[in-house]
Design a protein around this motif. Structure first.
Motif, short mmCIF file in Angstrom:
data_model
loop_
_atom_site.label_atom_id
_atom_site.label_comp_id
_atom_site.label_asym_id
_atom_site.label_seq_id
_atom_site.Cartn_x
_atom_site.Cartn_y
_atom_site.Cartn_z
N ILE A 1 1.28 -1.49 -0.17
CA ILE A 1 -0.20 -0.15 0.41
C ILE A 1 0.82 1.03 -0.33
O ILE A 1 2.03 1.93 1.06
N ARG A 2 1.26 2.04 -1.38
CA ARG A 2 1.92 2.83 -1.32
C ARG A 2 0.87 4.28 -0.85
O ARG A 2 2.04 5.10 -0.11
N THR A 3 -0.13 4.64 -0.70
CA THR A 3 -0.65 6.20 -0.73
C THR A 3 -1.47 5.67 0.64
O THR A 3 -2.62 4.88 0.66
N SER A 4 -1.18 6.12 1.44
CA SER A 4 -2.25 6.25 2.19
C SER A 4 -1.93 7.64 3.69
O SER A 4 -1.46 8.02 3.36
N LYS A 5 -3.07 7.45 4.82
CA LYS A 5 -2.95 8.37 5.14
C LYS A 5 -2.31 8.40 6.76
O LYS A 5 -1.48 8.94 6.85
N THR A 6 -1.82 6.90 7.01
CA THR A 6 -0.87 6.90 8.17
C THR A 6 0.57 6.10 6.91
O THR A 6 1.85 5.93 7.76
N GLY A 7 0.88 6.75 5.88
CA GLY A 7 2.14 5.89 4.83
C GLY A 7 1.95 4.79 4.82
O GLY A 7 1.38 3.45 4.97
N GLU A 8 2.86 4.44 3.85
CA GLU A 8 2.84 3.16 3.37
C GLU A 8 3.28 1.86 3.98
O GLU A 8 3.98 2.08 4.96
N ARG A 9 3.07 0.68 3.37
CA ARG A 9 2.90 -0.51 4.23
C ARG A 9 3.01 -1.55 3.29
O ARG A 9 2.39 -1.68 2.56
N PHE A 10 3.01 -2.99 4.09
CA PHE A 10 3.06 -3.72 3.18
C PHE A 10 2.01 -4.81 4.17
O PHE A 10 2.21 -4.88 5.28
N VAL A 11 1.33 -5.22 3.11
CA VAL A 11 0.30 -5.71 3.83
C VAL A 11 0.12 -7.61 3.83
O VAL A 11 0.21 -7.88 2.65
N PRO A 12 0.33 -8.32 5.03
CA PRO A 12 0.33 -9.91 4.82
C PRO A 12 -1.01 -10.38 4.51
O PRO A 12 -1.93 -9.95 4.64
N LEU A 13 -0.53 -11.10 3.30
CA LEU A 13 -2.14 -11.48 2.82
C LEU A 13 -2.15 -12.84 3.01
O LEU A 13 -1.17 -14.49 3.02
N SER A 14 -4.04 -13.70 3.29
CA SER A 14 -3.89 -14.81 3.38
C SER A 14 -4.44 -15.64 1.93
O SER A 14 -4.10 -14.94 0.88
N ASP A 15 -4.26 -17.07 2.76
CA ASP A 15 -4.75 -17.67 0.28
C ASP A 15 -5.41 -17.48 0.55
O ASP A 15 -5.99 -16.76 -1.44
N ALA A 16 -6.82 -16.82 1.12
CA ALA A 16 -8.20 -16.04 0.21
C ALA A 16 -7.91 -15.20 -0.62
O ALA A 16 -8.60 -14.53 -1.67
N ALA A 17 -6.83 -14.81 0.12
CA ALA A 17 -6.47 -12.97 0.07
C ALA A 17 -6.14 -12.63 -1.25
O ALA A 17 -6.25 -11.98 -2.65
N VAL A 18 -5.34 -13.91 -1.38
CA VAL A 18 -4.43 -13.99 -2.59
C VAL A 18 -4.93 -14.42 -3.92
O VAL A 18 -5.10 -13.82 -5.14
N LYS A 19 -5.77 -15.36 -3.97
CA LYS A 19 -7.09 -15.46 -4.40
C LYS A 19 -8.25 -14.47 -5.26
O LYS A 19 -8.14 -14.44 -5.78
N THR A 20 -8.79 -13.56 -4.22
CA THR A 20 -8.92 -12.48 -4.62
C THR A 20 -8.28 -11.48 -5.45
O THR A 20 -8.46 -11.10 -6.70
N PHE A 21 -6.89 -10.87 -5.66
CA PHE A 21 -6.31 -10.33 -6.25
C PHE A 21 -5.74 -11.23 -7.34
O PHE A 21 -5.29 -10.15 -7.70
N ARG A 22 -5.57 -12.00 -7.20
CA ARG A 22 -5.06 -13.02 -8.64
C ARG A 22 -6.01 -12.20 -9.62
O ARG A 22 -6.51 -12.53 -10.97
N GLU A 23 -7.86 -12.73 -8.62
CA GLU A 23 -8.81 -12.32 -10.25
C GLU A 23 -8.93 -11.45 -10.46
O GLU A 23 -9.05 -10.56 -11.44
N CYS A 24 -8.77 -10.27 -9.66
CA CYS A 24 -8.27 -8.52 -8.98
C CYS A 24 -7.29 -8.37 -10.88
O CYS A 24 -7.72 -7.31 -11.85
N ALA A 25 -6.46 -9.87 -10.89
CA ALA A 25 -5.13 -8.79 -11.34
C ALA A 25 -5.13 -9.24 -12.91
O ALA A 25 -4.12 -9.38 -13.98
N LYS A 26 -6.05 -10.28 -13.34
CA LYS A 26 -5.99 -11.36 -14.52
C LYS A 26 -6.18 -10.36 -15.60
O LYS A 26 -7.26 -9.18 -15.44
N SER A 27 -4.91 -11.15 -16.47
CA SER A 27 -5.03 -10.16 -17.59
C SER A 27 -5.18 -8.38 -17.31
O SER A 27 -5.38 -7.84 -18.77
N LYS A 28 -4.74 -7.94 -16.58
CA LYS A 28 -4.08 -6.39 -16.35
C LYS A 28 -2.28 -7.25 -16.48
O LYS A 28 -1.84 -7.24 -16.21
#
Length: 151
Positions: free
Chosen positions: A65-92
Protein backbone atom coordinates in the motif's frame (compact mmCIF):
# COMPACT_ATOMS: atom_id res chain seq x y z
CA UNK A 1 -3.79 15.28 21.19
CA UNK A 2 -6.68 16.64 19.17
CA UNK A 3 -9.45 14.33 17.88
CA UNK A 4 -9.97 13.89 14.16
CA UNK A 5 -12.43 16.37 12.69
CA UNK A 6 -15.98 15.01 12.91
CA UNK A 7 -14.97 12.15 15.23
CA UNK A 8 -17.39 12.04 18.13
CA UNK A 9 -17.18 8.42 19.22
CA UNK A 10 -15.55 5.12 18.40
CA UNK A 11 -17.00 3.07 15.58
CA UNK A 12 -19.11 0.32 17.01
CA UNK A 13 -20.40 -1.57 13.96
CA UNK A 14 -18.77 -4.97 13.63
CA UNK A 15 -20.00 -7.52 11.10
CA UNK A 16 -20.47 -11.13 12.13
CA UNK A 17 -19.49 -13.91 9.73
CA UNK A 18 -23.14 -14.33 8.73
CA UNK A 19 -23.46 -10.59 8.04
CA UNK A 20 -20.26 -10.61 5.97
CA UNK A 21 -21.61 -13.48 3.89
CA UNK A 22 -24.91 -11.65 3.34
CA UNK A 23 -23.06 -8.49 2.32
CA UNK A 24 -20.96 -10.36 -0.23
CA UNK A 25 -24.03 -12.19 -1.54
CA UNK A 26 -25.76 -8.83 -2.02
CA UNK A 27 -22.86 -7.43 -4.06
CA UNK A 28 -22.29 -8.10 -7.73
CA UNK A 29 -19.40 -8.02 -10.18
CA UNK A 30 -16.20 -6.23 -9.35
CA UNK A 31 -17.84 -4.50 -6.37
CA UNK A 32 -17.93 -7.87 -4.64
CA UNK A 33 -14.16 -8.20 -5.23
CA UNK A 34 -13.67 -4.74 -3.72
CA UNK A 35 -15.66 -5.78 -0.64
CA UNK A 36 -13.68 -9.02 -0.37
CA UNK A 37 -10.43 -7.05 -0.56
CA UNK A 38 -11.60 -4.77 2.23
CA UNK A 39 -12.70 -7.64 4.44
CA UNK A 40 -9.52 -9.65 3.81
CA UNK A 41 -6.99 -6.84 4.31
CA UNK A 42 -8.56 -4.12 6.41
CA UNK A 43 -7.43 -1.61 3.80
CA UNK A 44 -9.31 1.66 3.42
CA UNK A 45 -11.35 2.25 0.27
CA UNK A 46 -8.94 4.98 -0.85
CA UNK A 47 -5.98 2.66 -0.39
CA UNK A 48 -7.59 -0.12 -2.41
CA UNK A 49 -8.57 2.15 -5.29
CA UNK A 50 -4.98 3.42 -5.62
CA UNK A 51 -3.44 -0.06 -5.88
CA UNK A 52 -1.64 -1.09 -9.04
CA UNK A 53 -1.22 -4.67 -10.19
CA UNK A 54 2.51 -4.34 -9.38
CA UNK A 55 1.59 -3.69 -5.73
CA UNK A 56 0.36 -7.28 -5.43
CA UNK A 57 3.01 -9.96 -4.88
CA UNK A 58 1.27 -13.35 -5.00
CA UNK A 59 4.49 -15.29 -4.52
CA UNK A 60 5.37 -13.50 -1.27
CA UNK A 61 1.70 -13.05 -0.28
CA UNK A 62 2.13 -9.30 0.18
CA UNK A 63 0.23 -6.19 -0.79
CA UNK A 64 2.16 -2.93 -1.02
CA UNK A 65 0.00 0.00 0.00
CA UNK A 66 1.87 2.99 -1.34
CA UNK A 67 -0.77 5.66 -0.75
CA UNK A 68 -2.22 5.95 2.75
CA UNK A 69 -2.97 8.63 5.29
CA UNK A 70 -0.53 6.89 7.64
CA UNK A 71 2.28 6.21 5.15
CA UNK A 72 3.16 3.23 3.03
CA UNK A 73 3.04 -0.28 4.39
CA UNK A 74 3.12 -3.93 3.37
CA UNK A 75 0.11 -6.08 4.23
CA UNK A 76 0.57 -9.85 4.58
CA UNK A 77 -2.11 -11.74 2.68
CA UNK A 78 -4.04 -14.88 3.51
CA UNK A 79 -4.59 -17.54 0.87
CA UNK A 80 -8.14 -16.22 0.41
CA UNK A 81 -6.81 -12.70 -0.15
CA UNK A 82 -4.26 -13.95 -2.69
CA UNK A 83 -7.08 -15.69 -4.56
CA UNK A 84 -9.15 -12.48 -4.60
CA UNK A 85 -6.27 -10.32 -5.80
CA UNK A 86 -5.30 -12.87 -8.47
CA UNK A 87 -8.82 -12.50 -9.85
CA UNK A 88 -8.47 -8.70 -9.74
CA UNK A 89 -5.09 -8.82 -11.52
CA UNK A 90 -6.13 -11.28 -14.23
CA UNK A 91 -5.15 -10.10 -17.75
CA UNK A 92 -3.81 -6.75 -16.51
CA UNK A 93 -0.41 -5.16 -16.98
CA UNK A 94 1.70 -4.28 -13.90
CA UNK A 95 0.99 -0.53 -14.23
CA UNK A 96 -2.81 -1.02 -14.40
CA UNK A 97 -5.10 -0.41 -11.46
CA UNK A 98 -5.62 -3.62 -9.50
CA UNK A 99 -9.15 -2.79 -8.33
CA UNK A 100 -11.46 -1.77 -11.16
CA UNK A 101 -15.17 -1.36 -11.72
CA UNK A 102 -17.17 -3.62 -14.04
CA UNK A 103 -16.41 -1.26 -16.94
CA UNK A 104 -12.66 -1.71 -16.40
CA UNK A 105 -12.14 1.81 -15.07
CA UNK A 106 -10.49 2.43 -11.69
CA UNK A 107 -12.76 3.19 -8.75
CA UNK A 108 -13.23 6.92 -8.17
CA UNK A 109 -13.69 8.71 -4.85
CA UNK A 110 -17.40 8.06 -4.31
CA UNK A 111 -18.11 5.22 -6.77
CA UNK A 112 -18.79 2.71 -4.01
CA UNK A 113 -21.23 4.85 -2.00
CA UNK A 114 -24.51 3.91 -3.71
CA UNK A 115 -23.39 0.31 -4.24
CA UNK A 116 -22.49 -0.01 -0.56
CA UNK A 117 -25.79 1.48 0.60
CA UNK A 118 -27.72 -0.91 -1.65
CA UNK A 119 -25.72 -3.96 -0.51
CA UNK A 120 -26.07 -2.98 3.17
CA UNK A 121 -29.82 -2.61 2.74
CA UNK A 122 -30.20 -5.90 0.83
CA UNK A 123 -28.07 -7.72 3.43
CA UNK A 124 -30.08 -6.15 6.26
CA UNK A 125 -26.95 -4.93 8.06
CA UNK A 126 -26.96 -2.61 11.06
CA UNK A 127 -27.41 1.13 10.60
CA UNK A 128 -24.04 2.81 10.24
CA UNK A 129 -22.54 0.03 8.12
CA UNK A 130 -20.22 1.70 5.62
CA UNK A 131 -17.11 0.66 3.70
CA UNK A 132 -14.96 1.58 6.72
CA UNK A 133 -16.92 -1.06 8.67
CA UNK A 134 -14.96 -3.67 6.70
CA UNK A 135 -11.71 -2.26 8.13
CA UNK A 136 -13.10 -2.22 11.65
CA UNK A 137 -14.37 -5.78 11.24
CA UNK A 138 -11.01 -7.01 9.91
CA UNK A 139 -9.03 -5.39 12.73
CA UNK A 140 -11.40 -6.63 15.45
CA UNK A 141 -11.31 -10.15 13.99
CA UNK A 142 -7.50 -10.16 13.92
CA UNK A 143 -7.32 -8.99 17.54
CA UNK A 144 -9.82 -11.65 18.62
CA UNK A 145 -7.68 -14.26 16.84
CA UNK A 146 -4.68 -13.26 18.93
CA UNK A 147 -2.80 -10.81 16.70
CA UNK A 148 0.30 -9.68 18.55
CA UNK A 149 0.06 -5.89 18.44
CA UNK A 150 3.50 -5.45 19.99
CA UNK A 151 5.55 -7.23 17.33
Amino acid sequence: VKPFKGAGKARDVFLTIAQRRRLLAAAEGRFRLLLEAGLLTGARYGELRELLVSDFDARRKLLHIRTSKTGERFVPLSDAAVKTFRECAKSKLPAAHLMTRDDGQPWAHSDQDDLMRAAVKAAKLPAGSVFYTLRHTFIATQLEAGLDVLS
